[in-house]
Design a protein around this motif. Structure first.
Motif, PDB file in Angstrom:
ATOM      1  N   TRP A  54       0.688  -1.417  -0.014  1.00 14.39           N
ATOM      2  CA  TRP A  54      -0.001  -0.081   0.090  1.00 14.39           C
ATOM      3  C   TRP A  54       0.850   1.238   0.047  1.00 14.39           C
ATOM      4  O   TRP A  54       1.829   1.221   0.791  1.00 14.39           O
ATOM      5  CB  TRP A  54      -0.860   0.120   1.163  1.00 14.39           C
ATOM      6  N   VAL A  55       0.749   2.394  -0.903  1.00  9.52           N
ATOM      7  CA  VAL A  55       1.408   3.410  -1.103  1.00  9.52           C
ATOM      8  C   VAL A  55       0.240   4.575  -1.209  1.00  9.52           C
ATOM      9  O   VAL A  55      -0.750   4.164  -1.627  1.00  9.52           O
ATOM     10  CB  VAL A  55       2.174   3.518  -2.329  1.00  9.52           C
ATOM     11  N   GLU A  56       0.656   5.710  -0.658  1.00  4.50           N
ATOM     12  CA  GLU A  56      -0.260   6.862  -0.750  1.00  4.50           C
ATOM     13  C   GLU A  56      -0.274   7.461  -2.203  1.00  4.50           C
ATOM     14  O   GLU A  56       0.611   7.673  -2.839  1.00  4.50           O
ATOM     15  CB  GLU A  56       0.092   8.056   0.158  1.00  4.50           C
ATOM     16  N   ALA A  57      -1.703   7.573  -2.705  1.00  6.80           N
ATOM     17  CA  ALA A  57      -1.573   7.836  -4.118  1.00  6.80           C
ATOM     18  C   ALA A  57      -1.505   9.578  -4.243  1.00  6.80           C
ATOM     19  O   ALA A  57      -1.835  10.095  -3.157  1.00  6.80           O
ATOM     20  CB  ALA A  57      -3.211   7.828  -4.561  1.00  6.80           C
ATOM     21  N   SER A  58      -0.922  10.184  -5.289  1.00 12.60           N
ATOM     22  CA  SER A  58      -0.781  11.497  -5.243  1.00 12.60           C
ATOM     23  C   SER A  58      -2.125  12.411  -5.501  1.00 12.60           C
ATOM     24  O   SER A  58      -2.354  13.479  -4.898  1.00 12.60           O
ATOM     25  CB  SER A  58       0.140  11.895  -6.640  1.00 12.60           C
ATOM     26  N   GLY A  59      -3.274  11.589  -5.856  1.00 11.13           N
ATOM     27  CA  GLY A  59      -4.606  12.258  -5.930  1.00 11.13           C
ATOM     28  C   GLY A  59      -4.753  13.070  -7.117  1.00 11.13           C
ATOM     29  O   GLY A  59      -5.913  13.360  -7.514  1.00 11.13           O
ATOM     30  N   ASP A  60      -3.777  13.202  -8.082  1.00  9.16           N
ATOM     31  CA  ASP A  60      -3.925  13.801  -9.189  1.00  9.16           C
ATOM     32  C   ASP A  60      -4.654  12.865 -10.290  1.00  9.16           C
ATOM     33  O   ASP A  60      -4.203  11.802 -10.448  1.00  9.16           O
ATOM     34  CB  ASP A  60      -2.637  14.259  -9.818  1.00  9.16           C
ATOM     35  N   GLY A  61      -5.307  13.480 -11.241  1.00 13.15           N
ATOM     36  CA  GLY A  61      -6.045  12.794 -12.037  1.00 13.15           C
ATOM     37  C   GLY A  61      -6.445  13.528 -13.247  1.00 13.15           C
ATOM     38  O   GLY A  61      -6.376  14.605 -13.261  1.00 13.15           O
ATOM     39  N   LEU A  86      -5.514   7.964 -13.040  1.00 15.71           N
ATOM     40  CA  LEU A  86      -4.675   8.462 -12.037  1.00 15.71           C
ATOM     41  C   LEU A  86      -3.332   8.803 -12.575  1.00 15.71           C
ATOM     42  O   LEU A  86      -2.861   8.073 -13.475  1.00 15.71           O
ATOM     43  CB  LEU A  86      -4.765   7.387 -10.665  1.00 15.71           C
ATOM     44  N   ALA A  87      -2.661   9.627 -11.873  1.00 14.05           N
ATOM     45  CA  ALA A  87      -1.363   9.870 -12.313  1.00 14.05           C
ATOM     46  C   ALA A  87      -0.357   8.784 -12.143  1.00 14.05           C
ATOM     47  O   ALA A  87       0.530   8.672 -13.095  1.00 14.05           O
ATOM     48  CB  ALA A  87      -0.567  11.073 -11.555  1.00 14.05           C
ATOM     49  N   GLU A  88      -0.659   7.922 -11.408  1.00 12.72           N
ATOM     50  CA  GLU A  88       0.001   6.435 -11.433  1.00 12.72           C
ATOM     51  C   GLU A  88      -0.215   5.485 -12.291  1.00 12.72           C
ATOM     52  O   GLU A  88       0.397   4.701 -12.387  1.00 12.72           O
ATOM     53  CB  GLU A  88      -0.014   5.972  -9.798  1.00 12.72           C
ATOM     54  N   GLY A  89      -1.189   5.728 -13.054  1.00 12.11           N
ATOM     55  CA  GLY A  89      -1.552   4.947 -14.124  1.00 12.11           C
ATOM     56  C   GLY A  89      -2.903   4.251 -14.076  1.00 12.11           C
ATOM     57  O   GLY A  89      -3.547   4.062 -15.090  1.00 12.11           O
ATOM     58  N   GLY A 107     -10.801  15.152 -20.196  1.00 11.36           N
ATOM     59  CA  GLY A 107      -9.572  15.766 -20.258  1.00 11.36           C
ATOM     60  C   GLY A 107      -9.316  16.754 -19.046  1.00 11.36           C
ATOM     61  O   GLY A 107      -7.989  17.334 -18.771  1.00 11.36           O
ATOM     62  N   MET A 108     -10.312  16.930 -18.242  1.00 10.00           N
ATOM     63  CA  MET A 108     -10.297  17.753 -17.311  1.00 10.00           C
ATOM     64  C   MET A 108      -9.445  17.314 -16.039  1.00 10.00           C
ATOM     65  O   MET A 108      -9.269  16.204 -15.688  1.00 10.00           O
ATOM     66  CB  MET A 108     -11.753  18.015 -16.642  1.00 10.00           C
ATOM     67  N   LYS A 109      -8.481  18.126 -15.705  1.00  8.92           N
ATOM     68  CA  LYS A 109      -7.554  17.743 -14.510  1.00  8.92           C
ATOM     69  C   LYS A 109      -8.272  17.766 -13.194  1.00  8.92           C
ATOM     70  O   LYS A 109      -8.870  18.915 -12.812  1.00  8.92           O
ATOM     71  CB  LYS A 109      -6.117  18.568 -14.461  1.00  8.92           C
ATOM     72  N   VAL A 110      -8.176  16.596 -12.348  1.00  8.98           N
ATOM     73  CA  VAL A 110      -8.903  16.564 -11.040  1.00  8.98           C
ATOM     74  C   VAL A 110      -7.829  16.189  -9.943  1.00  8.98           C
ATOM     75  O   VAL A 110      -6.809  15.755 -10.106  1.00  8.98           O
ATOM     76  CB  VAL A 110     -10.345  15.588 -11.282  1.00  8.98           C
ATOM     77  N   LYS A 111      -8.420  16.636  -8.721  1.00 11.48           N
ATOM     78  CA  LYS A 111      -7.600  16.264  -7.627  1.00 11.48           C
ATOM     79  C   LYS A 111      -8.363  15.372  -6.653  1.00 11.48           C
ATOM     80  O   LYS A 111      -9.616  15.904  -6.227  1.00 11.48           O
ATOM     81  CB  LYS A 111      -7.042  17.705  -6.851  1.00 11.48           C
ATOM     82  N   ALA A 112      -8.128  14.245  -6.084  1.00  9.30           N
ATOM     83  CA  ALA A 112      -8.862  13.446  -4.986  1.00  9.30           C
ATOM     84  C   ALA A 112      -9.061  14.219  -3.641  1.00  9.30           C
ATOM     85  O   ALA A 112      -8.158  15.072  -3.324  1.00  9.30           O
ATOM     86  CB  ALA A 112      -8.122  12.180  -5.035  1.00  9.30           C
ATOM     87  N   LYS A 113     -10.031  13.887  -2.975  1.00  8.09           N
ATOM     88  CA  LYS A 113     -10.287  14.233  -1.691  1.00  8.09           C
ATOM     89  C   LYS A 113     -11.359  13.031  -0.987  1.00  8.09           C
ATOM     90  O   LYS A 113     -11.980  12.497  -1.896  1.00  8.09           O
ATOM     91  CB  LYS A 113     -10.761  15.539  -1.627  1.00  8.09           C
ATOM     92  N   PHE A 125     -13.324  13.326  -6.773  1.00 10.70           N
ATOM     93  CA  PHE A 125     -12.351  14.244  -7.274  1.00 10.70           C
ATOM     94  C   PHE A 125     -13.264  15.775  -7.309  1.00 10.70           C
ATOM     95  O   PHE A 125     -14.264  15.943  -7.552  1.00 10.70           O
ATOM     96  CB  PHE A 125     -12.063  13.859  -8.605  1.00 10.70           C
ATOM     97  N   GLU A 126     -12.298  16.435  -7.345  1.00 12.70           N
ATOM     98  CA  GLU A 126     -12.771  18.128  -7.738  1.00 12.70           C
ATOM     99  C   GLU A 126     -11.766  18.694  -8.718  1.00 12.70           C
ATOM    100  O   GLU A 126     -10.764  17.991  -8.853  1.00 12.70           O
ATOM    101  CB  GLU A 126     -12.831  19.002  -6.412  1.00 12.70           C
ATOM    102  N   VAL A 127     -12.119  19.895  -9.326  1.00 18.78           N
ATOM    103  CA  VAL A 127     -11.230  20.358 -10.488  1.00 18.78           C
ATOM    104  C   VAL A 127     -10.111  20.853  -9.654  1.00 18.78           C
ATOM    105  O   VAL A 127     -10.144  21.538  -8.868  1.00 18.78           O
ATOM    106  CB  VAL A 127     -12.183  21.452 -11.200  1.00 18.78           C
TER     107      VAL A 127
END
Length: 129
Positions: A54-61, A86-89, A107-113, A125-127
């Motif tokens: 288990w690793v923490e995700a960046s949250g980027d997507g 997700l940025a990790e794949g 194509g919208m960039k989003v961030k996890a919460k 996710f939010e923008v």
């Protein structure tokens, strides 16, 4: 660790949900291959190796696909369902919150919460700014 030890204890879905309940978005990574995996599993798809950590995700997507689920206002109204790369794949299904469901675009960039959906905590996710 032998295979019986690896498969004993709580399953990967419960572990994932426990992380979410603690406010953490965690995904799995293969120790030997380095590839990331989502949805939680006991073995690495394609290789069968039981070396996922288990690793923490960046949250980027980025939104890969989206649709609007229509629902009566008394049941909460319309909401989107989105596939997020997700940025990790890995790709995961979730929701983009904070804007009208029809305004979510591919194509919208989003961030996890971590947020509530109904009575449960979930990764949404939010923008991204």
């Amino acid at each position: 660790m032998n295979q019986d030890d690896y498969f004993s204890g709580p399953g990967p879905e419960k572990i994932y949900n426990d992380f979410v309940a603690d406010g953490k978005f965690m995904i799995q990574r293969s120790k030997s291959r380095g590839n990331f995996v989502f949805y939680p599993r006991t073995i690495n798809p394609g290789t069968g190796e039981a070396d996922l950590e288990w690793v923490e995700a960046s949250g980027d997507g980025v939104v890969y696909a989206t649709t609007v689920n229509r629902q009566r206002p008394e049941k909460g109204g319309d909401y989107n369902i989105a596939l997020i790369d997700l940025a990790e794949g890995p790709r995961m299904m979730s929701r983009v919150v904070g804007l009208a469901p029809a305004d979510v675009k591919v194509g919208m960039k989003v961030k996890a919460k971590i947020d509530k959906i109904g009575d449960n905590l979930a990764v949404v996710f939010e923008v991204a700014e």
